[in-house]
Design a protein around this motif. Structure first.
Motif, mmCIF file in Angstrom:
data_model
loop_
_atom_site.group_PDB
_atom_site.id
_atom_site.type_symbol
_atom_site.label_atom_id
_atom_site.label_comp_id
_atom_site.label_asym_id
_atom_site.label_seq_id
_atom_site.Cartn_x
_atom_site.Cartn_y
_atom_site.Cartn_z
ATOM 1 N N VAL A 156 0.977 -1.132 0.033
ATOM 2 C CA VAL A 156 0.222 0.105 -0.063
ATOM 3 C C VAL A 156 0.918 1.178 -0.121
ATOM 4 N N GLU A 157 1.784 1.241 0.746
ATOM 5 C CA GLU A 157 2.821 2.403 0.948
ATOM 6 C C GLU A 157 3.567 2.621 -0.401
ATOM 7 N N ALA A 158 3.978 1.524 -1.254
ATOM 8 C CA ALA A 158 4.591 1.811 -2.512
ATOM 9 C C ALA A 158 3.492 2.098 -3.345
ATOM 10 N N LEU A 159 2.395 1.645 -3.386
ATOM 11 C CA LEU A 159 1.405 2.384 -4.271
ATOM 12 C C LEU A 159 1.211 3.805 -4.228
ATOM 13 N N VAL A 160 1.133 4.263 -2.840
ATOM 14 C CA VAL A 160 0.932 5.884 -2.670
ATOM 15 C C VAL A 160 2.309 6.511 -2.824
#
Length: 191
Positions: A156-160
């Protein structure tokens, strides 16, 4: 009766992360991962479960480092497979819609990665909560000392991070620590 399967994107991301971070142990892990057999859409559950179990017993923070690296690869590859309007349109959306889009993309990836996983997405007041049931990462015989679902948070953090907006991500609950399910929280910070 059908056999439990893992999506080959997750298997390939794990393989690449292990190759980057544990090159001396790659031959050992390849005896389980067997990249030559990935021509099908999915990989058997047993070898991936064995790899995850062995990673939990590696020295230091190796498990978390491999999970973060694998999630970074998976998010990049996952987004590359999305339609152009999903890849580029997120920057134009208001914050709550961006959170919803990230939640939807994460849900699709997590449920596709392991067919036993079910995800509920909740967006409220600048906060995204992902409730994950049936986590492949949190299936262990003994109770863990640390949260095992670091892959989900890192994904999720990589998507953001691809959109470069300020955020704070946390693991609220983990099934491996005795929780009912895994909960990943992402809070959008004011810009």
């Amino acid at each position: 009766m059908s056999e439990a399967r893992i999506d080959r994107l997750l298997a390939a991301a794990l393989h690449q992360a292990i190759a980057d971070l544990l090159p001396m142990r790659l031959e050992f892990y390849e005896s389980y991962l067997r990249p030559r057999g990935w021509r099908e859409d999915a990989v058997n559950l047993a070898p991936i479960s064995a790899v995850l179990s062995f990673l939990r017993h590696e020295d230091g923070d190796t498990h978390d480092a491999v999970m973060v690296q694998a999630a970074a690869y998976a998010s990049t590859w996952w987004m590359a497979g999305q339609p152009w309007h999903v890849r580029t349109g997120g920057r134009l959306l208001p914050r709550w819609m961006r959170l919803r889009q990230v939640g939807t993309l994460a849900k699709r990836h997590f449920e596709a990665s392991y067919r036993g996983t079910k995800v509920k997405v909740h967006v409220r007041r600048g906060r995204l909560d992902l409730e994950i049931r049936g986590s492949i990462f949190c299936s262990s015989r003994e109770q863990a000392r640390d949260a095992q679902c670091r892959y989900y948070l890192a994904f999720v953090e990589a998507l953001v991070a691809q959109e470069a907006w300020p955020h704070r991500g946390t693991l609220v609950a983990c099934r491996a620590l005795g929780g009912e399910c895994c909960v990943v929280r992402l809070e959008a910070l004011d810009q």
